[in-house]
Design an enzyme around this catalytic site. Sequence first.
Site, PDB file in Angstrom:
ATOM      1  N   HIS A   4       0.799  -1.236   0.000  1.00 56.30           N
ATOM      2  CA  HIS A   4       0.000   0.000   0.000  1.00 56.30           C
ATOM      3  C   HIS A   4       0.824   1.275   0.000  1.00 56.30           C
ATOM      4  CE1 HIS A   4       1.031  -0.133   4.263  1.00 56.30           C
ATOM      5  NE2 HIS A   4       0.770   1.149   4.287  1.00 56.30           N
TER       6      HIS A   4
HETATM    7  C1  UD1 Z   1      -1.568   6.006   5.411  1.00 56.50           C
HETATM    8  C2  UD1 Z   1      -0.195   6.481   5.911  1.00 56.50           C
HETATM    9  C3  UD1 Z   1       0.811   5.360   5.790  1.00 56.50           C
HETATM   10  C4  UD1 Z   1       0.318   4.116   6.482  1.00 56.50           C
HETATM   11  C5  UD1 Z   1      -1.086   3.748   6.003  1.00 56.50           C
HETATM   12  C6  UD1 Z   1      -1.612   2.626   6.837  1.00 56.50           C
HETATM   13  C7  UD1 Z   1       0.172   8.880   5.513  1.00 56.50           C
HETATM   14  C8  UD1 Z   1       0.918   9.869   4.708  1.00 56.50           C
HETATM   15  N1  UD1 Z   1       0.282   7.605   5.095  1.00 56.50           N
HETATM   16  O1  UD1 Z   1      -1.414   5.682   4.037  1.00 56.50           O
HETATM   17  O2  UD1 Z   1       2.025   5.757   6.401  1.00 56.50           O
HETATM   18  O3  UD1 Z   1       1.202   3.069   6.211  1.00 56.50           O
HETATM   19  O4  UD1 Z   1      -1.968   4.871   6.151  1.00 56.50           O
HETATM   20  O5  UD1 Z   1      -2.618   1.909   6.222  1.00 56.50           O
HETATM   21  O6  UD1 Z   1      -0.481   9.225   6.467  1.00 56.50           O
HETATM   22  N2  UD1 Z   1      -8.841   5.059   1.300  1.00 56.50           N
HETATM   23  C9  UD1 Z   1     -10.085   4.516   1.255  1.00 56.50           C
HETATM   24  N3  UD1 Z   1     -10.697   4.232   2.439  1.00 56.50           N
HETATM   25  C10 UD1 Z   1     -10.141   4.474   3.651  1.00 56.50           C
HETATM   26  C11 UD1 Z   1      -8.864   5.039   3.656  1.00 56.50           C
HETATM   27  C12 UD1 Z   1      -8.221   5.330   2.484  1.00 56.50           C
HETATM   28  O7  UD1 Z   1     -10.644   4.273   0.190  1.00 56.50           O
HETATM   29  O8  UD1 Z   1     -10.768   4.185   4.694  1.00 56.50           O
HETATM   30  C13 UD1 Z   1      -8.144   5.326   0.012  1.00 56.50           C
HETATM   31  C14 UD1 Z   1      -8.449   6.715  -0.551  1.00 56.50           C
HETATM   32  O9  UD1 Z   1      -8.506   6.600  -1.928  1.00 56.50           O
HETATM   33  C15 UD1 Z   1      -7.226   7.504  -0.155  1.00 56.50           C
HETATM   34  C16 UD1 Z   1      -6.120   6.450  -0.230  1.00 56.50           C
HETATM   35  O10 UD1 Z   1      -6.747   5.252   0.211  1.00 56.50           O
HETATM   36  O11 UD1 Z   1      -6.992   8.582  -1.004  1.00 56.50           O
HETATM   37  C17 UD1 Z   1      -4.923   6.755   0.621  1.00 56.50           C
HETATM   38  O12 UD1 Z   1      -5.308   6.989   1.966  1.00 56.50           O
HETATM   39  P1  UD1 Z   1      -4.364   7.873   2.912  1.00 56.50           P
HETATM   40  O13 UD1 Z   1      -4.928   7.878   4.263  1.00 56.50           O
HETATM   41  O14 UD1 Z   1      -4.065   9.169   2.270  1.00 56.50           O
HETATM   42  O15 UD1 Z   1      -2.996   7.117   2.901  1.00 56.50           O
HETATM   43  P2  UD1 Z   1      -2.668   5.577   3.084  1.00 56.50           P
HETATM   44  O16 UD1 Z   1      -2.132   5.044   1.801  1.00 56.50           O
HETATM   45  O17 UD1 Z   1      -3.781   4.881   3.727  1.00 56.50           O
HETATM   46  N1  UDP Z   2      -3.606  -5.156   8.799  1.00 57.54           N
HETATM   47  C1  UDP Z   2      -4.905  -5.605   8.949  1.00 57.54           C
HETATM   48  N2  UDP Z   2      -5.610  -5.944   7.821  1.00 57.54           N
HETATM   49  C2  UDP Z   2      -5.085  -5.862   6.563  1.00 57.54           C
HETATM   50  C3  UDP Z   2      -3.745  -5.410   6.437  1.00 57.54           C
HETATM   51  C4  UDP Z   2      -3.036  -5.052   7.565  1.00 57.54           C
HETATM   52  O1  UDP Z   2      -5.416  -5.706  10.073  1.00 57.54           O
HETATM   53  O2  UDP Z   2      -5.788  -6.169   5.595  1.00 57.54           O
HETATM   54  C5  UDP Z   2      -2.854  -4.795  10.005  1.00 57.54           C
HETATM   55  C6  UDP Z   2      -1.557  -5.540  10.182  1.00 57.54           C
HETATM   56  O3  UDP Z   2      -1.784  -6.775  10.841  1.00 57.54           O
HETATM   57  C7  UDP Z   2      -0.748  -4.572  11.027  1.00 57.54           C
HETATM   58  C8  UDP Z   2      -1.233  -3.214  10.553  1.00 57.54           C
HETATM   59  O4  UDP Z   2      -2.465  -3.438   9.884  1.00 57.54           O
HETATM   60  O5  UDP Z   2      -1.052  -4.714  12.386  1.00 57.54           O
HETATM   61  C9  UDP Z   2      -0.247  -2.604   9.600  1.00 57.54           C
HETATM   62  O6  UDP Z   2      -0.811  -1.474   9.037  1.00 57.54           O
HETATM   63  P1  UDP Z   2      -0.500  -0.988   7.566  1.00 57.54           P
HETATM   64  O7  UDP Z   2       0.194  -2.037   6.813  1.00 57.54           O
HETATM   65  O8  UDP Z   2      -1.762  -0.437   7.020  1.00 57.54           O
HETATM   66  O9  UDP Z   2       0.429   0.291   7.828  1.00 57.54           O
HETATM   67  P2  UDP Z   2       1.968   0.482   8.182  1.00 57.54           P
HETATM   68  O10 UDP Z   2       2.313  -0.445   9.286  1.00 57.54           O
HETATM   69  O11 UDP Z   2       2.752   0.236   6.928  1.00 57.54           O
HETATM   70  O12 UDP Z   2       2.062   1.914   8.558  1.00 57.54           O
END
Ligand code: UD1
Ligand code: UDP
Length: 386
Positions: free
Chosen positions: A218
């Site tokens: 992601h």
């Molecule tokens: C964010 C964090 C990242 C973390 C990740 C965990 C930042 C800059 N990045 O990335 O460090 O690893 O969360 O999962 O804060 N979206 C949905 N539904 C949701 C949430 C997001 O559809 O509930 C989609 C939207 O299109 C959105 C995109 O995901 O634009 C990205 O979401 P965003 O919160 O900006 O960043 P993440 O990639 O989730």
């Molecule tokens: N995770 C989850 N469901 C998923 C993918 C990840 O519960 O489908 C959990 C995973 O077990 C871990 C956390 O989300 O505890 C990691 O978050 P993510 O990978 O979104 O973000 P990051 O750690 O890279 O910031």
Amino acid sequence: MLHVMTVVGARPQFIKAAVLSRKVRTKKFSEIIKETIVHTGQHYDEMMSDVFFRQMGIPQPDFNLGVGSGNHGEVTAKMLQGIETLILELKPDLVMVYGDTNSTLAGALAASKLHIPIAHVEAGLRSYMMVMPEEQNRRITDHLSTWLFCPTQVAVKNLEKEGITNNGSCKPDVDNKAVLVCGDIMYEAYLYYKDKALMEGGAIVQLIEKPFVLLTLHRAENTDNPERLSSIFEALNQFKTYPIVFPAHPRTRKCMEKMNIEIAKNIHLIDPVGYFDMLSLENDCEFIITDSGGVQKEAYFAGKMCITLRDSTEWVELVEEGWNIVTGTDKTKILNALQVCSQGEKGNNVKLYGDGNTSDIILNSILKNVEILRDFVPQDDKQTSS
Ligand code: UD1
Ligand code: UDP
């Protein structure tokens, strides 16, 4: 009574906050600490947010700012404004932030501007790639924080390089810092929830053909870059040894659709799963492929090898101890790592992330360092300090 405002917003933060928010409500702490939970609304889908509160018994947020998705500046600004309003209204003694997301940055910045001390959990991690939004967020947050709770000594050393050191006699202000090794909060979550997760989350693995490999993906640097995303799937599409189960972050699914990325028949793309299903998948898989920070550690907790689809990792000890192979998105490197992991290679049997008592160390340390609460400090707990 110490009033802590906890700011969360993204999936991994719910998991990190779960154990601490639970601990705050135990008999030992509930008479001396009050917690207000602020959810920024950065993640909002049922399977990216609510499922974690429900499954893990996290108290419902007191406030949800509902910022949703958007450009970094736009969402961070909305969070900043919302958190500032709440701080002015509620006057917390401390703001607690986790990790390195935009919600972390907004919480830290809002608190700092209003001279409220900040506790940063998962401080001191560095990828040394400032192009990553996470690296920007964590560096700024560390420099603004008063309490820096580091998962490892490596993190303490990283902070030292930037002039952030423990001054030993912390009073709550940004120039007097307490830098502490407290172990990894996700390790505590893993230990606390694992048994329940494997019982309740086991259903998903019954549905899956075994043996299998688990994939998550992601990070913006992969999903938003057509060359990197294509290269990852060119490699994975060639891998036929095991089926690959791929719970995809909504961001990834959208990018794959936009870029018309095709996946092989043995890659099973599913919706994101809850924490319990995720721990079950990690427990039952052969090995893990990911670009997630948290999942790299969970692979090691579960005794599984991990291939990291990034150019560097903050969790360097996992690489040094042989649990993690960092491949970036280079096709040949990924294929080589897949071969190594398929042969059943394992890392060293070492303990890297503490004793699973991170939340106790954090809360005791805060209480011991807040002068006005000195008389209320529980006497029975040890604290590790760098
Ligand atoms: C964010 C964090 C990242 C973390 C990740 C965990 C930042 C800059 N990045 O990335 O460090 O690893 O969360 O999962 O804060 N979206 C949905 N539904 C949701 C949430 C997001 O559809 O509930 C989609 C939207 O299109 C959105 C995109 O995901 O634009 C990205 O979401 P965003 O919160 O900006 O960043 P993440 O990639 O989730
Ligand atoms: N995770 C989850 N469901 C998923 C993918 C990840 O519960 O489908 C959990 C995973 O077990 C871990 C956390 O989300 O505890 C990691 O978050 P993510 O990978 O979104 O973000 P990051 O750690 O890279 O910031």
